[in-house]
Structures are given as C-alpha cells and as structure tokens.
Design a protein around this motif. Structure first.
Motif, PDB file in Angstrom:
ATOM      1  N   GLU A 179     -57.694  29.595 -29.832  1.00  6.97           N
ATOM      2  CA  GLU A 179     -58.790  30.431 -29.422  1.00  6.97           C
ATOM      3  C   GLU A 179     -58.942  31.946 -30.228  1.00  6.97           C
ATOM      4  O   GLU A 179     -58.461  31.932 -31.152  1.00  6.97           O
ATOM      5  N   THR A 186     -61.875  37.165 -26.003  1.00  2.00           N
ATOM      6  CA  THR A 186     -62.122  35.655 -26.343  1.00  2.00           C
ATOM      7  C   THR A 186     -63.572  35.038 -25.392  1.00  2.00           C
ATOM      8  O   THR A 186     -64.142  35.087 -24.616  1.00  2.00           O
ATOM      9  N   GLN A 189     -62.916  28.488 -26.624  1.00  3.31           N
ATOM     10  CA  GLN A 189     -61.513  27.859 -26.410  1.00  3.31           C
ATOM     11  C   GLN A 189     -61.503  25.860 -27.237  1.00  3.31           C
ATOM     12  O   GLN A 189     -62.920  25.739 -26.775  1.00  3.31           O
TER      13      GLN A 189
END
Length: 204
Positions: A179, A186, A189
């Motif tokens: 990630e 974030t 991923q």
C-alpha cells in the motif's frame, strides 16, 4: 568487479536498515533484513495482482499479470475488468504508457508527487529493497501470520508524506500486499498472488 560492487552496496544498505529497525535486530526485524537482502539482489519478478487506485472521487480496480524488471522494460497485462482485458502497459525507467491496438494513452497522477497506477509496482519494489524501515512487525491475517514492514522518510512521523506498507510471507518471503499512502491517505493498494522472483542482480 560488478558483483563485488553490488555486495558492497548491499552491505551498506543492510547496515542502514538495521539502524532504522532499532539496532540489534531480532525476530521481525531480522526477518525484514533477510528479505531486504533478497529483494535488493533480485532482478525482477512475475506475479498476478489486483490494483486499487483511489483518486478521491473515483476508485478503480484492475486485475493484472506482471513481469517486472528492475532494469529494462516491465510489462503489465490487464486481466480485469473484462472491458479492458488485454490492455498492455509497458514501463521503463523514464516513464510508461498503455498500449491497445496501437493507441498509447498516458496514465494520470494519483497525488501531488506524480504517482500513478503505472508507477505503483516499481515504487513498492524500491521500498522493499531500499526504503527506510520505520516499523517491522508480525501480524495475524486471514492467511495466517505475515510480516509487515512500514517504510517512510526518516524525518517524518506516521501519516506524514509518502508512506509504504509491505506484507510478506514469512516462509517464502513472497510479497503479498503493498500500500502507498500520502499524508495518511491510502492512494493505491496492490494484492499479489503467485509471486515469483527472477534472478539476482550482479550475477555474471
């Protein structure tokens, strides 16, 4: 001579990583250092992966087959969604593009640093081989116990700037997940399967 130079670089980076993880490395820290050495020597890898890219108001998910090379051309072939299956991304150090029926389309940035989905796997592999390891811990996941390594700028606290989290199989050392986040958010991923290393850099 080239191999000797690679060994010297490897030794220096491992010493820096040891300092990052807190000096006398044991347990998770030592495992992280062992894996770091393997990834530093790796020429590349093959894998299948699912990539989730979060643009804020838009979230995209792709399935890909990967042939990554540290030097030279890396190839990503989209396997899902079906509407774009077969699209091939070719990435070299100076940049990359998507190819489909001869048409090349540049990918857009995910954050202010210019990170795009095309750059995610090379970025994860750089962090695995060279990133400053701020935290090294064992975690329980659905597949059992895994090693988590968190890399960030040594001058930053958690949630500041770009940060990378990597999860490894403690037995095979295969990369399971990666990630990338920016200022605690974030943005991308990657979930890997069938991860296979390719060669060792510096071998004659």
């Amino acid at each position: 001579m080239r191999r000797r130079g690679c060994v010297c670089v490897l030794t220096m980076i491992l010493c820096l990583a040891l300092t990052a993880c807190g000096g006398g490395a044991t347990g998770a820290e030592q495992l992280a250092l062992d894996i770091r050495g393997e990834y530093l020597a790796m020429e590349g890898c093959t894998a299948s992966l699912t990539v989730t890219a979060d643009y804020g108001q838009r979230v995209y998910e792709y399935g890909m087959d990967l042939e990554y090379r540290r030097e030279g051309e890396s190839v990503f072939t989209i396997t899902s969604p079906e509407a774009v299956a077969g699209v091939t991304a070719r990435l070299e150090q100076e940049g990359g593009s998507l190819e489909y029926d001869g048409v090349r389309v540049e990918t857009g940035p995910l954050d202010d640093s210019g990170m795009s989905p095309m750059d995610a796997v090379p970025a994860l592999m750089r962090y695995a081989a060279e990133g400053f390891m701020a935290e090294c811990v064992m975690e329980e996941r659905d597949q059992g116990q895994v090693l988590r390594v968190i890399c960030r700028d040594p001058d930053h606290q958690a949630g500041e700037g770009q940060e990378c989290s990597l999860w490894f199989d403690p037995d095979s050392h295969a990369l399971l997940r990666g990630e990338l986040s920016q200022d605690g958010y974030t943005v991308i991923q990657c979930v890997f399967s069938d991860f296979q290393p390719m060669g060792s850099a510096g071998e004659d």
